[in-house]
Design a protein around this motif. Structure first.
Motif, PDB file in Angstrom:
ATOM      1  N   THR A 105       7.321   3.597  -4.677  1.00 21.27           N
ATOM      2  CA  THR A 105       7.344   4.978  -4.204  1.00 21.27           C
ATOM      3  C   THR A 105       7.835   5.067  -2.759  1.00 21.27           C
ATOM      4  O   THR A 105       7.989   4.047  -2.074  1.00 21.27           O
ATOM      5  CB  THR A 105       5.931   5.568  -4.287  1.00 21.27           C
ATOM      6  N   ASP A 106       8.034   6.321  -2.308  1.00 24.26           N
ATOM      7  CA  ASP A 106       8.460   6.567  -0.931  1.00 24.26           C
ATOM      8  C   ASP A 106       7.422   6.111   0.095  1.00 24.26           C
ATOM      9  O   ASP A 106       7.762   5.713   1.198  1.00 24.26           O
ATOM     10  CB  ASP A 106       8.715   8.070  -0.730  1.00 24.26           C
ATOM     11  N   ARG A 134       7.571   8.927   2.634  1.00 31.97           N
ATOM     12  CA  ARG A 134       8.449   8.074   3.438  1.00 31.97           C
ATOM     13  C   ARG A 134       8.156   8.219   4.931  1.00 31.97           C
ATOM     14  O   ARG A 134       8.165   7.229   5.659  1.00 31.97           O
ATOM     15  CB  ARG A 134       9.906   8.418   3.148  1.00 31.97           C
ATOM     16  N   ARG A 135       7.881   9.463   5.365  1.00 30.98           N
ATOM     17  CA  ARG A 135       7.609   9.665   6.796  1.00 30.98           C
ATOM     18  C   ARG A 135       6.373   8.891   7.233  1.00 30.98           C
ATOM     19  O   ARG A 135       6.371   8.235   8.274  1.00 30.98           O
ATOM     20  CB  ARG A 135       7.427  11.162   7.103  1.00 30.98           C
ATOM     21  N   GLY A 136       5.342   8.942   6.389  1.00 29.46           N
ATOM     22  CA  GLY A 136       4.111   8.204   6.687  1.00 29.46           C
ATOM     23  C   GLY A 136       4.372   6.713   6.765  1.00 29.46           C
ATOM     24  O   GLY A 136       3.915   6.015   7.680  1.00 29.46           O
ATOM     25  N   MET A 150       0.841  -1.196   0.000  1.00 29.95           N
ATOM     26  CA  MET A 150       0.000   0.000   0.000  1.00 29.95           C
ATOM     27  C   MET A 150       0.868   1.234   0.000  1.00 29.95           C
ATOM     28  O   MET A 150       1.906   1.290   0.650  1.00 29.95           O
ATOM     29  CB  MET A 150      -0.966   0.074   1.180  1.00 29.95           C
ATOM     30  N   GLU A 151       0.400   2.202  -0.784  1.00 26.63           N
ATOM     31  CA  GLU A 151       1.051   3.489  -0.797  1.00 26.63           C
ATOM     32  C   GLU A 151       0.312   4.367   0.193  1.00 26.63           C
ATOM     33  O   GLU A 151      -0.900   4.584   0.064  1.00 26.63           O
ATOM     34  CB  GLU A 151       0.988   4.088  -2.193  1.00 26.63           C
ATOM     35  N   ARG A 186      11.446   0.562  -0.907  1.00 30.31           N
ATOM     36  CA  ARG A 186      12.327   1.553  -1.554  1.00 30.31           C
ATOM     37  C   ARG A 186      13.655   1.719  -0.817  1.00 30.31           C
ATOM     38  O   ARG A 186      14.697   1.950  -1.438  1.00 30.31           O
ATOM     39  CB  ARG A 186      11.605   2.903  -1.670  1.00 30.31           C
ATOM     40  N   THR A 187      13.641   1.608   0.521  1.00 31.29           N
ATOM     41  CA  THR A 187      14.894   1.802   1.266  1.00 31.29           C
ATOM     42  C   THR A 187      15.533   0.474   1.693  1.00 31.29           C
ATOM     43  O   THR A 187      16.582   0.477   2.325  1.00 31.29           O
ATOM     44  CB  THR A 187      14.636   2.644   2.530  1.00 31.29           C
TER      45      THR A 187
END
Ligand code: PLP
Length: 415
Positions: A388-389, A340-342, A334-335, A370-371
């Motif tokens: 995505t982030d 990224r913070r979320g 899920m996006e 992503r990371t």
């Protein structure tokens, strides 16, 4: 054991996996297989040793029903033979299997068996980070050309097939990790069969197989697993498997396995063998849990998009899912709102699900692709693949789904 195989022919997979390939008389009557840790085997005669070497080296073929003596455990051992016999019925259309000491070992051995310098390979993107790394960083310098195609973009596949020189392998991972985008296996197999080079179609079936997706039935040549995931199911071992309808493909891979020394060890074979009968039980429960959770979380205001097979909106993707997947499986991504913070806040707040890579175990795991798993991709590739982030990947386990749903909701509420 040939006579036993014949007597038990025609059994359905859940029965066959418990009855095939294991003769208690060869384990002093024990009802479940023993572990044979020996590295070497005693021959009954020098002639039997000579014969075993003729067959192991490929200089002779075994006669029907012939009892061939074991030689040395890097070549094969009883626990690998039992496991390889017992895993075949789980994969629809398979006739032969080979086991390796990790999923990457199975993938590496498959690619190095069927590719040589000057050949080319097509692979779908995104895919497992290790596979991509192996292709790009290791095979490319050996003059094996690789052409990535974006999963779900059939025109890219067609173009790649039309332009490739000495195309030997089309390697597809479907659904794609971590976006769940699907590649049409039957269509790929048909295109490969029409191609003048007649490339082999290999499918990394780790996400949905062997219970929900059957690539060999759809025309694929080779199915590969990271058995570290659903096949073993408890996040406590590494293993890999390759299966094919054509036994010759597996025999060629075994010949390489002898050289590479990457056969699965006896203890691990024994452990994995004991997990096989519960693969469909675990996967069905995990898929049901995931479906119930995903179809509810998609409504949450902090969820921007939820990637899961029953929630596909693209008509082509829906068509592929209906044609090749029996159930949607237990992985979704899920996006989240807040980038990224979320995503990090969400992972930090989870109480039941654990922040770890890997998937397919009985416990629920969550990660930020992503990371972590996909961090070696370039920014451009990440964006092109939709990693995505704000994207988190969830592998759902066998916990009570209500508890998991509550856990995800409280973590989302806290972002
Ligand atoms: C984990 C994984 C692999 C690699 O398997 P290992 O057992 O870790 O070597 C390959 N493909 C997919 C889809 C995976 O999830």
């Amino acid at each position: 054991m040939e006579h036993q195989k014949d007597a038990l022919a025609g059994l359905r997979p859940p029965t066959a996996v418990l009855t095939r390939g294991f003769d208690p008389r060869l384990s002093v009557g024990s009802a479940r297989p023993a572990v044979f840790r020996s590295s070497t085997y005693v021959f009954t005669s020098p002639e039997a040793a000579e014969r075993a070497f003729q067959i192991a080296s490929g200089r002779a073929d075994p006669l029907p029903g012939e009892d061939i003596e074991l030689i040395y455990s890097r070549i094969s051992h009883p626990n690998a033979e039992i496991l390889e016999d017992q895993i075949v019925p789980l994969e629809a259309g398979a006739r032969e299997a080979a086991v390796f000491n990790s999923g990457m070992a199975a993938i590496m051995t498959a690619l190095l068996t069927f590719l040589k310098p000057g050949d080319s390979l097509i692979y779908t993107m995104p895919n497992y980070g290790g596979t991509r790394h192996l292709i790009r960083e290791f095979l490319e310098p050996f003059q094996i050309r690789s052409i990535p195609v974006l999963a779900g973009q059939w025109s890219e596949m067609e173009q790649a097939m039309a332009s490739a020189q000495r195309l030997r392998v089309v390697f597809i991972e479907t659904p794609a990790n971590p976006t769940l985008v699907m590649t049409d296996i039957a269509r790929t197999a048909e295109a490969a069969a029409r191609h003048p080079d007649r490339p082999l179609v290999m499918v990394d079936n780790t996400f949905l197989g062997p219970t929900f997706q059957h690539p060999l039935r759809l025309g694929a040549d080779l199915v590969i697993y990271s058995a570290t995931k659903y096949l073993s199911g408890f996040s406590d071992m590494l293993a890999g498997v390759a299966l094919a309808s054509d036994p010759e493909l597996i025999r060629r891979m075994r010949a390489r396995r002898i050289l590479f020394g990457n056969i699965l060890q006896p203890d691990e074979c024994w452990l994995l063998d004991g997990r096989l009968p519960t693969v469909p039980l675990r996967m069905n429960r995990q898929s049901k849990n995931a479906q119930r959770i995903a179809e509810r979380l998609v409504e949450h205001p902090m969820v921007r998009t939820l990637h899961y097979p029953t929630l596909f909106t693209d008509a082509e993707q829906i068509k592929i899912r209906l044609a090749q997947c029996e159930q949607p499986g237990a992985i979704f991504s899920m996006e989240l709102e807040g980038g990224r913070r979320g995503a990090f806040e969400f992972l930090r707040r989870l109480k039941i699900a654990r922040n770890a890579v890997s998937l397919g175990g009985v416990e629920t795991l969550a990660c930020h692709p992503r990371t972590t798993t996909h961090s070696s991709l370039s920014e451009e590739e990440l964006d092109r693949c939709g990693i995505t982030d704000g994207l988190v990947r969830i592998s759902v386990g066998i916990e009570d789904w209500h508890d998991l749903l509550e856990d995800f909701r409280q973590a989302l509420d806290g972002i």
